[in-house]
Design a protein around this motif. Structure first.
Motif, PDB file in Angstrom:
ATOM      1  N   ARG A 135       1.908  -1.082  13.326  1.00 28.77           N
ATOM      2  CA  ARG A 135       3.069  -0.214  13.570  1.00 28.77           C
ATOM      3  C   ARG A 135       2.865   0.617  14.837  1.00 28.77           C
ATOM      4  N   SER A 136       1.662   1.112  15.037  1.00 27.54           N
ATOM      5  CA  SER A 136       1.360   1.917  16.215  1.00 27.54           C
ATOM      6  C   SER A 136       1.537   1.106  17.501  1.00 27.54           C
ATOM      7  N   MET A 137       1.103  -0.155  17.489  1.00 30.89           N
ATOM      8  CA  MET A 137       1.288  -1.015  18.666  1.00 30.89           C
ATOM      9  C   MET A 137       2.770  -1.317  18.868  1.00 30.89           C
ATOM     10  N   TYR A 138       3.493  -1.572  17.797  1.00 28.56           N
ATOM     11  CA  TYR A 138       4.918  -1.889  17.865  1.00 28.56           C
ATOM     12  C   TYR A 138       5.699  -0.717  18.468  1.00 28.56           C
ATOM     13  N   LEU A 139       5.317   0.494  18.086  1.00 29.48           N
ATOM     14  CA  LEU A 139       5.999   1.688  18.591  1.00 29.48           C
ATOM     15  C   LEU A 139       5.527   2.090  19.980  1.00 29.48           C
ATOM     16  N   GLY A 140       4.475   1.444  20.479  1.00 32.75           N
ATOM     17  CA  GLY A 140       3.980   1.713  21.826  1.00 32.75           C
ATOM     18  C   GLY A 140       3.037   2.890  21.928  1.00 32.75           C
ATOM     19  N   THR A 141       2.563   3.423  20.818  1.00 33.44           N
ATOM     20  CA  THR A 141       1.645   4.564  20.882  1.00 33.44           C
ATOM     21  C   THR A 141       0.205   4.138  21.132  1.00 33.44           C
ATOM     22  N   THR A 142      -0.098   2.873  20.883  1.00 33.61           N
ATOM     23  CA  THR A 142      -1.415   2.334  21.247  1.00 33.61           C
ATOM     24  C   THR A 142      -1.192   1.016  21.989  1.00 33.61           C
ATOM     25  N   PRO A 143      -2.121   0.653  22.868  1.00 37.87           N
ATOM     26  CA  PRO A 143      -1.968  -0.597  23.621  1.00 37.87           C
ATOM     27  C   PRO A 143      -1.973  -1.815  22.691  1.00 37.87           C
ATOM     28  N   GLU A 144      -1.165  -2.818  23.055  1.00 38.94           N
ATOM     29  CA  GLU A 144      -1.114  -4.039  22.262  1.00 38.94           C
ATOM     30  C   GLU A 144      -2.409  -4.827  22.417  1.00 38.94           C
ATOM     31  N   ARG A 145      -2.830  -5.438  21.315  1.00 31.52           N
ATOM     32  CA  ARG A 145      -3.982  -6.329  21.286  1.00 31.52           C
ATOM     33  C   ARG A 145      -3.851  -7.179  20.031  1.00 31.52           C
ATOM     34  N   ALA A 190       3.118  -4.819   3.931  1.00 32.35           N
ATOM     35  CA  ALA A 190       3.569  -5.983   4.685  1.00 32.35           C
ATOM     36  C   ALA A 190       5.095  -6.047   4.708  1.00 32.35           C
ATOM     37  N   LYS A 191       5.726  -5.810   3.565  1.00 35.90           N
ATOM     38  CA  LYS A 191       7.190  -5.845   3.489  1.00 35.90           C
ATOM     39  C   LYS A 191       7.796  -4.775   4.384  1.00 35.90           C
ATOM     40  N   ALA A 192       7.225  -3.576   4.386  1.00 36.04           N
ATOM     41  CA  ALA A 192       7.737  -2.490   5.224  1.00 36.04           C
ATOM     42  C   ALA A 192       7.628  -2.858   6.702  1.00 36.04           C
ATOM     43  N   LEU A 193       6.526  -3.475   7.099  1.00 40.59           N
ATOM     44  CA  LEU A 193       6.380  -3.899   8.492  1.00 40.59           C
ATOM     45  C   LEU A 193       7.450  -4.919   8.859  1.00 40.59           C
ATOM     46  N   ILE A 194       7.648  -5.906   8.009  1.00 42.34           N
ATOM     47  CA  ILE A 194       8.639  -6.951   8.268  1.00 42.34           C
ATOM     48  C   ILE A 194      10.042  -6.360   8.308  1.00 42.34           C
ATOM     49  N   ASP A 195      10.362  -5.476   7.343  1.00 41.66           N
ATOM     50  CA  ASP A 195      11.679  -4.836   7.300  1.00 41.66           C
ATOM     51  C   ASP A 195      11.957  -4.026   8.565  1.00 41.66           C
ATOM     52  N   ASP A 196      10.885  -3.465   9.153  1.00 44.16           N
ATOM     53  CA  ASP A 196      11.048  -2.656  10.362  1.00 44.16           C
ATOM     54  C   ASP A 196      10.998  -3.495  11.642  1.00 44.16           C
ATOM     55  N   GLY A 197      10.847  -4.809  11.499  1.00 43.26           N
ATOM     56  CA  GLY A 197      10.849  -5.686  12.671  1.00 43.26           C
ATOM     57  C   GLY A 197       9.511  -5.845  13.354  1.00 43.26           C
ATOM     58  N   VAL A 198       8.448  -5.347  12.747  1.00 44.42           N
ATOM     59  CA  VAL A 198       7.115  -5.492  13.335  1.00 44.42           C
ATOM     60  C   VAL A 198       6.688  -6.949  13.157  1.00 44.42           C
ATOM     61  N   PRO A 199       6.335  -7.636  14.248  1.00 44.49           N
ATOM     62  CA  PRO A 199       5.983  -9.059  14.133  1.00 44.49           C
ATOM     63  C   PRO A 199       4.596  -9.251  13.508  1.00 44.49           C
ATOM     64  N   VAL A 200       4.579  -9.664  12.249  1.00 48.76           N
ATOM     65  CA  VAL A 200       3.341  -9.922  11.519  1.00 48.76           C
ATOM     66  C   VAL A 200       3.482 -11.225  10.751  1.00 48.76           C
ATOM     67  N   MET A 201       2.363 -11.791  10.358  1.00 49.44           N
ATOM     68  CA  MET A 201       2.392 -12.967   9.495  1.00 49.44           C
ATOM     69  C   MET A 201       1.131 -12.995   8.649  1.00 49.44           C
ATOM     70  N   PRO A 202       1.228 -13.517   7.426  1.00 48.33           N
ATOM     71  CA  PRO A 202       0.032 -13.604   6.584  1.00 48.33           C
ATOM     72  C   PRO A 202      -0.877 -14.717   7.075  1.00 48.33           C
ATOM     73  N   LEU A 203      -2.147 -14.490   6.948  1.00 49.52           N
ATOM     74  CA  LEU A 203      -3.125 -15.534   7.250  1.00 49.52           C
ATOM     75  C   LEU A 203      -3.409 -16.313   5.974  1.00 49.52           C
ATOM     76  N   PRO A 204      -3.629 -17.600   6.078  1.00 47.52           N
ATOM     77  CA  PRO A 204      -3.885 -18.397   4.871  1.00 47.52           C
ATOM     78  C   PRO A 204      -5.338 -18.330   4.416  1.00 47.52           C
ATOM     79  N   PHE A 205      -6.011 -17.234   4.723  1.00 47.39           N
ATOM     80  CA  PHE A 205      -7.384 -17.024   4.286  1.00 47.39           C
ATOM     81  C   PHE A 205      -7.637 -15.528   4.226  1.00 47.39           C
ATOM     82  N   LEU A 206      -8.614 -15.137   3.426  1.00 46.74           N
ATOM     83  CA  LEU A 206      -8.992 -13.732   3.371  1.00 46.74           C
ATOM     84  C   LEU A 206      -9.909 -13.437   4.553  1.00 46.74           C
TER      85      LEU A 206
END
Length: 141
Positions: free
Chosen positions: A98-108, A119-135
């Protein structure tokens, strides 16, 4: 260790090892189980036949040889690439993303852990995330 045959709500079937039956239950309750094919987190135990043998039928113990399917090889490659090219942020994943999405920290590139609500809150807010198929490995890079 115990091996379970699992399936997702899309009927994909796959196997996974767990420390115990209660470890499976805890991971499922925390929303940390995902289908290795489609990424769905609606995963349950599939019907499976037990492996039983009598002492007379038991073969001498041999070292386990694991033949990886193409899918398992691809997942192994994906894990290596993620761990090599992204920073592990652990349970701070939602906050960092969320911090990277809002621009308060550099993207990496990052990876870590988030519960279903985060995860749902991030997706609902438009933050580009995806689950990894491994822990993720629980160590920082």
């Amino acid at each position: 260790m115990i091996q379970f045959s699992l399936k997702c709500d899309e009927e994909h079937v796959f196997d996974s090892w767990f420390q115990s039956a209660s470890a499976f239950d805890a991971l499922k309750a925390a929303g940390h189980l995902f289908c290795t094919v489609c990424g769905s987190n609606d995963v349950s135990k599939a019907i499976m036949a037990p492996r039983v043998s009598t002492q007379a039928e038991a073969a001498p113990e041999k070292p386990l040889q694991t033949a990886q399917s193409d899918q398992e090889k691809a997942l192994t490659k994906m894990r290596r690439e993620v761990e090599k090219n992204a920073d592990y942020v652990g349970p701070r994943f939602a906050e960092e993303a969320r911090s990277m999405y809002l621009g308060t920290t550099p993207e990496r590139a990052i990876y870590g852990e988030a519960n279903g609500a985060e995860a749902k809150a991030l997706i609902d807010d438009g933050v580009p995330v995806m689950p990894l198929p491994f822990l993720p490995n629980r160590k920082a890079n």
